[in-house]
Write a protein that holds these residues in place. Structure first.
Motif, PDB file in Angstrom:
ATOM      1  N   ALA A 509      14.014  12.342  10.915  1.00  0.00           N
ATOM      2  CA  ALA A 509      13.185  13.693  11.233  1.00  0.00           C
ATOM      3  C   ALA A 509      11.768  13.365  10.699  1.00  0.00           C
ATOM      4  CB  ALA A 509      13.888  14.792  10.895  1.00  0.00           C
ATOM      5  N   THR A 510      11.587  12.644   9.685  1.00  0.00           N
ATOM      6  CA  THR A 510      10.468  12.393   8.994  1.00  0.00           C
ATOM      7  C   THR A 510       9.737  11.137   9.720  1.00  0.00           C
ATOM      8  OG1 THR A 510      11.303  11.338   7.047  1.00  0.00           O
ATOM      9  CG2 THR A 510      10.946  13.762   6.817  1.00  0.00           C
ATOM     10  N   ALA A 511      10.025  10.565  10.370  1.00  0.00           N
ATOM     11  CA  ALA A 511       9.347   9.438  11.119  1.00  0.00           C
ATOM     12  C   ALA A 511       7.997   9.826  11.739  1.00  0.00           C
ATOM     13  CB  ALA A 511      10.211   8.586  12.045  1.00  0.00           C
ATOM     14  N   ASN A 512       6.850   9.150  11.267  1.00  0.00           N
ATOM     15  CA  ASN A 512       5.537   9.652  11.859  1.00  0.00           C
ATOM     16  C   ASN A 512       4.681   8.323  11.694  1.00  0.00           C
ATOM     17  OD1 ASN A 512       4.329   9.767   9.226  1.00  0.00           O
ATOM     18  ND2 ASN A 512       5.383  11.816   9.162  1.00  0.00           N
ATOM     19  N   ILE A 513       3.496   8.451  12.083  1.00  0.00           N
ATOM     20  CA  ILE A 513       2.609   7.269  12.125  1.00  0.00           C
ATOM     21  C   ILE A 513       1.961   7.199  10.695  1.00  0.00           C
ATOM     22  CG2 ILE A 513       0.370   8.493  12.378  1.00  0.00           C
ATOM     23  CD1 ILE A 513       0.021   6.365  14.775  1.00  0.00           C
ATOM     24  N   TYR A 514       2.014   8.135   9.689  1.00  0.00           N
ATOM     25  CA  TYR A 514       1.663   8.121   8.492  1.00  0.00           C
ATOM     26  C   TYR A 514       2.476   7.289   7.564  1.00  0.00           C
ATOM     27  CZ  TYR A 514       0.228   9.181   3.461  1.00  0.00           C
ATOM     28  OH  TYR A 514      -0.044   9.067   2.222  1.00  0.00           O
ATOM     29  N   SER A 515       3.847   7.536   7.713  1.00  0.00           N
ATOM     30  CA  SER A 515       4.844   6.712   6.889  1.00  0.00           C
ATOM     31  C   SER A 515       5.159   5.319   7.477  1.00  0.00           C
ATOM     32  CB  SER A 515       6.339   7.509   6.999  1.00  0.00           C
ATOM     33  OG  SER A 515       6.579   7.617   8.564  1.00  0.00           O
ATOM     34  N   THR A 516       4.744   5.112   8.932  1.00  0.00           N
ATOM     35  CA  THR A 516       4.771   3.647   9.373  1.00  0.00           C
ATOM     36  C   THR A 516       3.744   3.117   8.769  1.00  0.00           C
ATOM     37  OG1 THR A 516       5.676   4.705  11.494  1.00  0.00           O
ATOM     38  CG2 THR A 516       4.622   2.413  11.631  1.00  0.00           C
ATOM     39  N   TYR A 517       2.389   3.557   8.682  1.00  0.00           N
ATOM     40  CA  TYR A 517       1.215   2.964   8.184  1.00  0.00           C
ATOM     41  C   TYR A 517       1.712   2.702   6.732  1.00  0.00           C
ATOM     42  CZ  TYR A 517      -3.062   3.289   5.339  1.00  0.00           C
ATOM     43  OH  TYR A 517      -4.114   2.964   4.510  1.00  0.00           O
ATOM     44  N   LEU A 518       2.154   3.485   5.767  1.00  0.00           N
ATOM     45  CA  LEU A 518       2.451   3.277   4.394  1.00  0.00           C
ATOM     46  C   LEU A 518       3.554   1.892   4.279  1.00  0.00           C
ATOM     47  CD1 LEU A 518       2.628   6.561   2.988  1.00  0.00           C
ATOM     48  CD2 LEU A 518       0.817   4.935   2.552  1.00  0.00           C
ATOM     49  N   ALA A 519       4.434   1.979   5.279  1.00  0.00           N
ATOM     50  CA  ALA A 519       5.385   1.013   5.276  1.00  0.00           C
ATOM     51  C   ALA A 519       4.836  -0.250   5.465  1.00  0.00           C
ATOM     52  CB  ALA A 519       6.575   1.193   6.169  1.00  0.00           C
ATOM     53  N   VAL A 520       4.069  -0.580   6.437  1.00  0.00           N
ATOM     54  CA  VAL A 520       3.406  -1.584   6.803  1.00  0.00           C
ATOM     55  C   VAL A 520       2.512  -2.312   5.600  1.00  0.00           C
ATOM     56  CG1 VAL A 520       1.916  -2.918   8.649  1.00  0.00           C
ATOM     57  CG2 VAL A 520       3.792  -1.405   9.226  1.00  0.00           C
ATOM     58  N   LYS A 521       1.644  -1.362   5.299  1.00  0.00           N
ATOM     59  CA  LYS A 521       0.818  -1.702   4.222  1.00  0.00           C
ATOM     60  C   LYS A 521       1.475  -2.152   2.948  1.00  0.00           C
ATOM     61  CE  LYS A 521      -3.349   0.356   1.547  1.00  0.00           C
ATOM     62  NZ  LYS A 521      -4.257   1.294   1.557  1.00  0.00           N
ATOM     63  N   GLY A 522       2.600  -1.354   2.464  1.00  0.00           N
ATOM     64  CA  GLY A 522       3.473  -1.976   1.385  1.00  0.00           C
ATOM     65  C   GLY A 522       3.921  -3.147   1.555  1.00  0.00           C
ATOM     66  N   LEU A 523       4.525  -3.559   2.801  1.00  0.00           N
ATOM     67  CA  LEU A 523       5.114  -4.876   3.141  1.00  0.00           C
ATOM     68  C   LEU A 523       4.267  -6.012   2.869  1.00  0.00           C
ATOM     69  CD1 LEU A 523       7.699  -3.851   5.806  1.00  0.00           C
ATOM     70  CD2 LEU A 523       8.342  -4.532   3.600  1.00  0.00           C
ATOM     71  N   TYR A 524       3.108  -5.615   3.595  1.00  0.00           N
ATOM     72  CA  TYR A 524       1.803  -6.539   3.481  1.00  0.00           C
ATOM     73  C   TYR A 524       1.551  -6.722   2.284  1.00  0.00           C
ATOM     74  CZ  TYR A 524      -2.730  -8.826   4.392  1.00  0.00           C
ATOM     75  OH  TYR A 524      -3.830  -9.595   4.710  1.00  0.00           O
ATOM     76  N   ALA A 525       1.403  -5.948   1.255  1.00  0.00           N
ATOM     77  CA  ALA A 525       0.942  -6.079   0.194  1.00  0.00           C
ATOM     78  C   ALA A 525       1.965  -7.098  -0.600  1.00  0.00           C
ATOM     79  CB  ALA A 525       0.769  -4.664  -0.917  1.00  0.00           C
ATOM     80  N   MET A 526       3.260  -6.997  -0.412  1.00  0.00           N
ATOM     81  CA  MET A 526       4.192  -7.855  -1.024  1.00  0.00           C
ATOM     82  C   MET A 526       4.504  -9.185   0.102  1.00  0.00           C
ATOM     83  SD  MET A 526       6.483  -5.315  -2.685  1.00  0.00           S
ATOM     84  CE  MET A 526       6.981  -4.198  -1.419  1.00  0.00           C
ATOM     85  N   ASN A 527       3.390  -9.521   0.809  1.00  0.00           N
ATOM     86  CA  ASN A 527       3.464 -10.642   1.678  1.00  0.00           C
ATOM     87  C   ASN A 527       4.745 -10.765   2.537  1.00  0.00           C
ATOM     88  OD1 ASN A 527       1.182 -11.891   0.537  1.00  0.00           O
ATOM     89  ND2 ASN A 527       2.332 -12.184  -1.275  1.00  0.00           N
TER      90      ASN A 527
END
Length: 580
Positions: A509-527
């Protein structure tokens, strides 16, 4: 990220749809024939330009904008795409017909729709029903609507005539118009009174033409003319386009618009032309009503608007037909930062957006130079966005600007009341790094304590994706190379089967482009990367709005500069972190 990179990623999405790519690791490929994405890019750039790169709003047509821009173009026989615009207008008029409780004074919407269709040599499909709605708003004295009854009477009469209704509504309405004229004239004592009441007199003369009323036969007409003649000397007292339009019209229909007054009016129009090519009644940017009024004035004085004014109108054409209404009311430093990033990403030269953005930035900096800081949280967000604007070429920050920003950040840093939410903490720490400010040990300890207090055994912080990502990013800004496999796994597990990410695991229900952006940014920060990049790209493709921009969720109408920024930023991170 360059326009080529954006098209590159979108081309990969097209390849996924065609079945050419099925593995989770995206390979670097480019399909120069992916024309559909170029259309999206062009519409997005156009939407940005319409909003002067201060915000982003998809090019969705507006009845208000369509009426004013169509009317302006029709004065000089320059009509846009008729077929699409007619389809849009028929749909809008059907909505008015179907709306059971149309407010009393919303007769103006009927007028906009009917008049726009008349310009295109057409009539609404439900004209009899619209006639009935107009007649239901007629008052016992022959007027229509309430409040500004003279204006609503004009809208009603003009709409009824355009709809082919010529029955016995005229007698009482004629008497109402005559009474209004006599009452106004009896209460004027100088030419300034004509200027002050110019809109009322304008409407009366427009109505007199529609209703075949000869005002010249009235005893009060000579008094009116004598004072109207004086407006030629006083016209510079007019302060708005509406006043100039009204006086020019009154002088024209009464045979008094000489060359000298035309020259004065033209000078006013030249001074009123704005940098974007439009005209306005109330701001520094062109808008539909002001531009329409300017075109009416040009027509009245026998002149032609400049090419930039025609270009301004045509640029507001919507792909759906009709014309779009821009919106800069909600512009802020952060909306500008998002818009500037989008523009740069899509290949817009910096000089194109800087001319609109820099004045706003200058005004903001001047307003904060000596002001008291009421909210450090808001100030931190503004300053962080200001740096983003500058980084992407939206403005130039002088050494004086940097000094002011630095002093503001240090003042807030010492207050520590910004240590409330994790996003503010991250932005403050990032600002400090940008300005080479080192928080003291006690401040760092407070930040670390805040972050560690919500760390969970599953690797998350606060059991939410956004808390987790901002915690990771803040730790890295502080110099800690945080890379916990459990945290990586928590974020990866927030990806849903359709490709998007939610704030909590399994919480679609809370899936959106903001949470998606944060997830990808967080994963990229940890390689690291998402579990399924293919489904993620598929999901992002569904967020593309055909009219420009990217939506909050697939196929959603929630589209603005923020959602588009998050979408493009996600693509940029994937380009750097995955497409190697």
């Amino acid at each position: 990220m360059t326009l080529r990179n954006i098209l590159l990623i979108l081309a990969v999405i097209a390849l996924i749809f065609s079945g050419c790519l099925t593995n989770n690791v995206v390979k670097k490929q480019y399909n120069a024939e992916f024309v559909g994405n170029k259309t999206w890019v062009n519409n997005t750039i156009k939407a940005l330009k319409v909003c002067r790169f201060l915000t982003l709003k998809p090019l969705k047509p507006s009845l208000y904008a369509t009426y004013h821009y169509l009317s302006a173009l029709s004065l000089f026989n320059r009509i846009p795409d008729v077929e699409k615009t007619l389809k849009y207008l028929q749909e809008e008029n059907s909505k008015l017909f179907e709306e059971p409780n149309l407010p009393l004074n919303e007769i103006v919407k009927i007028y906009y729709g009917v008049e726009s269709m008349r310009i295109l040599n057409s009539t609404p499909a439900h004209k009899n029903e619209l006639i009935l709605k107009i007649l239901q708003r007629k008052n016992s004295d022959g007027s229509s609507g309430s409040g500004n009854k003279l204006a609503y009477t004009y809208y009603a009469v003009k709409s009824l005539i355009d709809l082919g209704y010529h029955n016995n509504f005229r007698k009482k309405t004629k008497q109402y118009v005559l009474n209004q004229f006599n009452s106004l004239v009896n209460n004027i004592s100088c030419s300034q009174d004509i200027i002050n009441k110019s809109n009322e007199f304008y409407l009366i003369f427009k109505l007199s033409k529609l209703l075949d009323i000869n005002l010249r036969e009235l005893p009060t007409y000579q008094k009116f003319v004598s004072y109207l003649n004086g407006t030629k000397e006083d016209i510079k007292r007019c302060q708005t386009l509406m006043c100039y339009r009204n006086i020019a019209y009154l002088l024209r229909v009464n045979g008094m618009l000489d060359k000298n007054i035309q020259k004065d009016i033209l000078n006013f129009l030249n001074k009123s032309l704005l940098s974007d090519g439009g005209y306005s009644l109330f701001s520094d940017y062109g808008e539909p009503h002001g531009t329409h009024l300017a075109f009416e004035i040009y027509k009245l004085i026998g002149a032609v608007p400049p090419k930039s004014a025609f270009d301004f109108i045509r640029f507001h054409e919507s792909p759906l037909g009709g014309f779009a209404l821009d919106s800069n009311i909600r512009a802020s430093l952060c909306s500008i930062a998002s818009s500037v990033y989008i523009a740069k990403s899509l290949g817009v030269p910096a000089k194109e957006y800087r001319k609109f953005v820099e004045p706003y930035i200058r005004k903001y900096l001047q307003s904060t130079n000596y002001g008291k800081i009421e909210s450090c949280t808001a100030m931190v967000a503004d300053m962080d966005c200001l740096f983003e604007v500058a980084k992407n070429g939206g403005c130039r920050l002088s050494s004086k600007d940097i000094k002011h920003i630095r002093e503001t950040v240090i003042e807030c840093l010492n207050k520590t009341n910004w240590i409330q939410d994790l996003m503010s903490i991250y932005k403050m720490v990032r600002l400090c790094n940008r300005l080479n400010i080192t928080p003291d040990k006690s401040t760092k300890d407070l930040i670390i304590q805040k972050i560690l207090s919500i760390q969970k055994a599953d690797g998350s912080f606060g059991e939410r994706l956004d808390y987790t990502v901002y915690s990771v990013l803040t730790l890295r800004e502080l110099g800690y190379r945080y890379n916990n496999p459990k945290t990586v796994e928590f974020i990866r597990n927030c990806q849903l089967p359709d490709g998007g990410f939610s704030f909590r695991m399994g919480d679609q229900a809370t899936a959106n482009i903001y949470s998606t952006y944060l997830a990808v940014k967080g994963l990229y920060a940890m390689n690291s990367t998402p579990k399924n990049v293919t489904s993620l790209l598929n999901w992002l493709k569904k967020c593309e709005c055909p009219l420009g921009g990217m939506s909050l969720r697939p196929y959603s109408d929630e589209v603005d500069e923020s959602t588009t920024y998050w979408g493009l930023k996600t693509l940029e991170i994937l380009n750097k972190g995955v497409m190697k």
